[in-house]
Motif scaffolding. Structure first.
Motif, PDB file in Angstrom:
ATOM      1  N   TYR A 229       0.448  16.696  -8.826  1.00 25.93           N
ATOM      2  CA  TYR A 229      -0.067  15.357  -9.447  1.00 25.93           C
ATOM      3  C   TYR A 229       1.079  14.459  -9.434  1.00 25.93           C
ATOM      4  CZ  TYR A 229      -0.161  12.385 -13.466  1.00 25.93           C
ATOM      5  OH  TYR A 229      -0.077  11.177 -14.321  1.00 25.93           O
ATOM      6  N   VAL A 230       2.489  14.632  -9.193  1.00 21.96           N
ATOM      7  CA  VAL A 230       3.606  13.573  -9.027  1.00 21.96           C
ATOM      8  C   VAL A 230       3.456  13.090  -7.743  1.00 21.96           C
ATOM      9  CG1 VAL A 230       5.938  13.420  -9.093  1.00 21.96           C
ATOM     10  CG2 VAL A 230       4.871  14.771 -11.073  1.00 21.96           C
ATOM     11  N   VAL A 231       3.504  14.053  -6.688  1.00 16.03           N
ATOM     12  CA  VAL A 231       3.109  13.478  -5.536  1.00 16.03           C
ATOM     13  C   VAL A 231       1.946  12.381  -4.986  1.00 16.03           C
ATOM     14  CG1 VAL A 231       3.291  14.053  -2.934  1.00 16.03           C
ATOM     15  CG2 VAL A 231       4.685  15.361  -4.600  1.00 16.03           C
ATOM     16  N   VAL A 232       0.932  12.987  -5.629  1.00 15.90           N
ATOM     17  CA  VAL A 232      -0.469  12.089  -5.563  1.00 15.90           C
ATOM     18  C   VAL A 232      -0.111  10.727  -6.168  1.00 15.90           C
ATOM     19  CG1 VAL A 232      -2.783  12.078  -6.219  1.00 15.90           C
ATOM     20  CG2 VAL A 232      -1.853  14.134  -5.232  1.00 15.90           C
ATOM     21  N   ARG A 233       0.460  10.784  -7.181  1.00 15.56           N
ATOM     22  CA  ARG A 233       0.825   9.421  -7.780  1.00 15.56           C
ATOM     23  C   ARG A 233       1.831   8.747  -6.904  1.00 15.56           C
ATOM     24  NH1 ARG A 233      -2.686   7.390 -11.274  1.00 15.56           N
ATOM     25  NH2 ARG A 233      -3.135   8.728 -13.023  1.00 15.56           N
ATOM     26  N   LEU A 234       2.731   9.410  -6.658  1.00 17.40           N
ATOM     27  CA  LEU A 234       3.934   8.691  -5.625  1.00 17.40           C
ATOM     28  C   LEU A 234       3.356   7.966  -4.592  1.00 17.40           C
ATOM     29  CD1 LEU A 234       6.993  10.921  -5.943  1.00 17.40           C
ATOM     30  CD2 LEU A 234       6.802   8.586  -7.083  1.00 17.40           C
ATOM     31  N   LEU A 235       2.024   8.862  -3.969  1.00 17.05           N
ATOM     32  CA  LEU A 235       1.537   8.331  -2.421  1.00 17.05           C
ATOM     33  C   LEU A 235       0.546   7.290  -2.781  1.00 17.05           C
ATOM     34  CD1 LEU A 235       1.463  11.879  -0.441  1.00 17.05           C
ATOM     35  CD2 LEU A 235       3.223   9.895  -0.250  1.00 17.05           C
ATOM     36  N   ARG A 236       0.299   6.961  -4.077  1.00 16.43           N
ATOM     37  CA  ARG A 236      -0.699   6.181  -4.502  1.00 16.43           C
ATOM     38  C   ARG A 236      -2.104   6.373  -3.976  1.00 16.43           C
ATOM     39  NH1 ARG A 236       3.084   0.632  -4.241  1.00 16.43           N
ATOM     40  NH2 ARG A 236       4.645   1.161  -5.595  1.00 16.43           N
ATOM     41  N   PHE A 237      -2.616   7.783  -4.316  1.00 16.81           N
ATOM     42  CA  PHE A 237      -4.005   7.929  -3.811  1.00 16.81           C
ATOM     43  C   PHE A 237      -5.035   7.133  -4.865  1.00 16.81           C
ATOM     44  CE2 PHE A 237      -4.162  12.374  -1.538  1.00 16.81           C
ATOM     45  CZ  PHE A 237      -2.848  11.780  -0.615  1.00 16.81           C
ATOM     46  N   LYS A 238      -5.987   6.687  -3.838  1.00 15.78           N
ATOM     47  CA  LYS A 238      -6.754   6.022  -4.515  1.00 15.78           C
ATOM     48  C   LYS A 238      -7.726   6.717  -5.593  1.00 15.78           C
ATOM     49  CE  LYS A 238     -10.703   2.797  -3.681  1.00 15.78           C
ATOM     50  NZ  LYS A 238     -11.596   2.321  -2.649  1.00 15.78           N
ATOM     51  N   PRO A 239      -7.675   6.164  -6.963  1.00 13.66           N
ATOM     52  CA  PRO A 239      -8.415   6.666  -8.122  1.00 13.66           C
ATOM     53  C   PRO A 239      -9.968   6.580  -7.904  1.00 13.66           C
ATOM     54  CG  PRO A 239      -6.644   5.186  -8.921  1.00 13.66           C
ATOM     55  CD  PRO A 239      -6.930   4.857  -7.518  1.00 13.66           C
ATOM     56  N   LYS A 240     -10.575   7.663  -8.440  1.00 12.63           N
ATOM     57  CA  LYS A 240     -11.876   7.607  -8.322  1.00 12.63           C
ATOM     58  C   LYS A 240     -12.707   6.525  -9.053  1.00 12.63           C
ATOM     59  CE  LYS A 240     -16.119  10.696  -8.862  1.00 12.63           C
ATOM     60  NZ  LYS A 240     -16.678  11.744  -9.408  1.00 12.63           N
ATOM     61  N   GLU A 241     -13.664   5.903  -8.232  1.00 14.11           N
ATOM     62  CA  GLU A 241     -14.073   4.729  -8.940  1.00 14.11           C
ATOM     63  C   GLU A 241     -15.632   5.062  -9.616  1.00 14.11           C
ATOM     64  OE1 GLU A 241     -14.726   1.904  -5.898  1.00 14.11           O
ATOM     65  OE2 GLU A 241     -12.738   1.407  -5.407  1.00 14.11           O
ATOM     66  N   PHE A 242     -15.828   4.451 -10.715  1.00 12.12           N
ATOM     67  CA  PHE A 242     -17.221   4.588 -11.232  1.00 12.12           C
ATOM     68  C   PHE A 242     -17.966   3.417 -11.685  1.00 12.12           C
ATOM     69  CE2 PHE A 242     -13.823   7.686 -12.787  1.00 12.12           C
ATOM     70  CZ  PHE A 242     -14.719   8.968 -12.812  1.00 12.12           C
TER      71      PHE A 242
END
Length: 464
Positions: free
Chosen positions: A214-227
């Motif tokens: 979770y921390v690395v995904v946030r640091l790499l700024r993965f695009k959040p799922k759009e609704f």
């Protein structure tokens, strides 16, 4: 101006150098590729499931035979990292569907792994807990660190465009496979303390691997799922936040308790080493119990008793070692009886190191009339003890595998008498000579293995 400009230039160059060296965006794969790869490894069916079963079988054999190399081999083929990294990815991108799918497959993997391991240990002729199994029944600070940094290595390596020589699954499997196999051992043998302890350790390790992802995904700024539907987006965000809290709060609490227990044991051992060192008395056993409500230290001394005044002074110095809420109990059951010659005492001390003289005297007080009768009685008791001695030679080959630091060992039965109730109990006294001073963890592992090997928990180790 020039004098101030030089340090600023060095500082800026250093920052630029460090930023360039530690920049995770360099060599990063396309986000879609990383997400797709993690999703593909989430599902356990077909070949993936069979590989997991084979890996668990290999790990169970390694743990059963106490063969570390075999356990490492099982880690090389373990696919356990997929669902746990999927949970971390779902949390980092607010994708509740990935979280649900990952938790479902995580549960399937755990169930299959425990049943596979339980089947192996059920049919295995070796049903004794080895040190590799014993060390996977309770979380320690080191287990938490292995899980956390293994999770970091897993997601960082998985997000690279060009895969490195690192095998992140091995680091993650280090924290996951042995606890699952230990849980299977506990289920197969009906030892529920092993089962629940190992399951708890597995849960904590899984939570910290997901946290690292979770921390690395946030640091790499993965695009959040759009609704498309804002209401659904808010509802999913609440679900994700709730799941994150439910997962992390117990894990963080446990990690804090693990750190506190480690600090307590370090401080307690330092306190014993410095404050309970006497010329005519020796610490032959220590028992450290950590609790938030109040920890406890039990110390057994052999030799000349120390006075109550001295014990009180020692107790008052406990806050100097950050042991304010800790109680101290010093047991002085064992001391030399007056009137027995030195040769006899040395003989008894060598055979039954825990101070058997005092205990035998109390058990046979009505039969003792004079010094000669006393010595004859003690000699008779020694003969009886020798008849109950365990053949140490049978343990040598196993001990060579368990702990190569052991130079010599002797196992003998002994009596311990409670001061208040005068009740007598039997235990096995183990005298161990190490090549070099062992760590507390090494000594604990040896004691746990001996308890399983001799089939009794009543064991005291005396080091030399």
């Amino acid at each position: 101006m020039s004098q101030n400009a030089a340090p600023k230039s060095i500082q800026s160059n250093l920052k630029a150098f460090l930023a360039d060296r530690f920049d995770l965006s360099q060599g990063k794969a396309k986000e879609e590729e990383t997400v797709l790869e993690i999703k593909q490894n989430i599902v356990f069916k077909g070949a993936n499931l069979w590989i997991l079963i084979f890996a668990i079988m290999v790990a169970s054999v390694g743990l059963d035979t106490n063969n570390t190399a075999v356990v490492i081999g099982a880690m090389l083929i373990s696919p356990l990292m997929g669902p746990i990294m999927g949970v971390g990815l779902g949390l980092g991108t607010n994708d509740f569907d990935i979280i649900v799918q990952s938790v479902k497959n995580w549960g399937i993997a755990v169930l299959i792994s425990i049943l596979t391991s339980a089947f192996y240990f059920w049919v295995s002729p070796l049903n004794e807990a080895q040190s590799e199994l014993l060390s996977r029944t309770a979380p320690t600070l080191w287990d938490v660190l292995i899980a956390l940094f293994g999770g970091f290595a897993g997601i960082v390596a998985g997000s690279r465009a060009e895969k490195s020589n690192a095998i992140p699954g091995v680091a993650i499997a280090t924290a996951l496979m042995p606890p699952l196999c230990t849980a299977g051992f506990g289920l197969a043998t009906g030892q529920w303390n092993y089962f629940f302890g190992a399951c708890y350790l597995f849960w904590i390790n899984s939570a910290f691997i997901a946290l690292a992802t979770y921390v690395v995904v946030r640091l790499l700024r993965f695009k959040p799922k759009e609704f498309i539907d804002p209401k659904r987006e808010r509802r999913v965000r609440r679900y994700v936040g709730l799941f994150l809290l439910v997962t992390l709060i117990p894990s963080v609490y446990t990690a804090i308790e693990v750190v506190r227990e480690s600090l307590f044991k370090r401080n307690a051992n330092e306190f014993i080493a410095r404050e309970l060192s006497f010329e005519n008395s020796q610490v032959i056993n220590r028992h450290l119990v950590y609790s938030r409500k109040g920890s406890h230290i039990d110390v057994t001394l052999y030799g000349q008793p120390i006075s109550d005044e001295m014990i009180n002074r020692i107790t008052l110095r406990m806050p100097n070692y950050h042991l304010e809420e800790c109680s101290l109990d010093i047991i002085q059951d064992f001391q030399q009886e007056a009137g027995i010659d030195v040769t006899t005492i040395e003989l008894l001390n060598e055979r039954i190191r825990a101070g058997i003289i005092e205990d035998l005297y109390r058990r046979n007080e009505n039969q003792i009339k004079n010094r000669d009768d006393r010595i004859k009685l003690l000699e008779k008791e020694i003969i009886d003890y020798r008849s109950r001695d365990i053949n140490t030679l049978d343990l040598i080959e196993e001990i060579k595998v368990i702990d190569q630091n052991v130079a010599a060992i002797s196992v003998s039965p002994a009596f311990v008498t409670n001061i208040d109730s005068l009740s007598t109990d039997t235990l096995y006294l183990v005298y161990v000579n190490f090549h070099k001073k062992p760590t507390t963890k090494e000594t604990q592992h040896l004691e746990n293995w001996l308890q399983a090997r001799i089939k009794t928990e009543k064991i005291k180790i005396v080091q030399d």
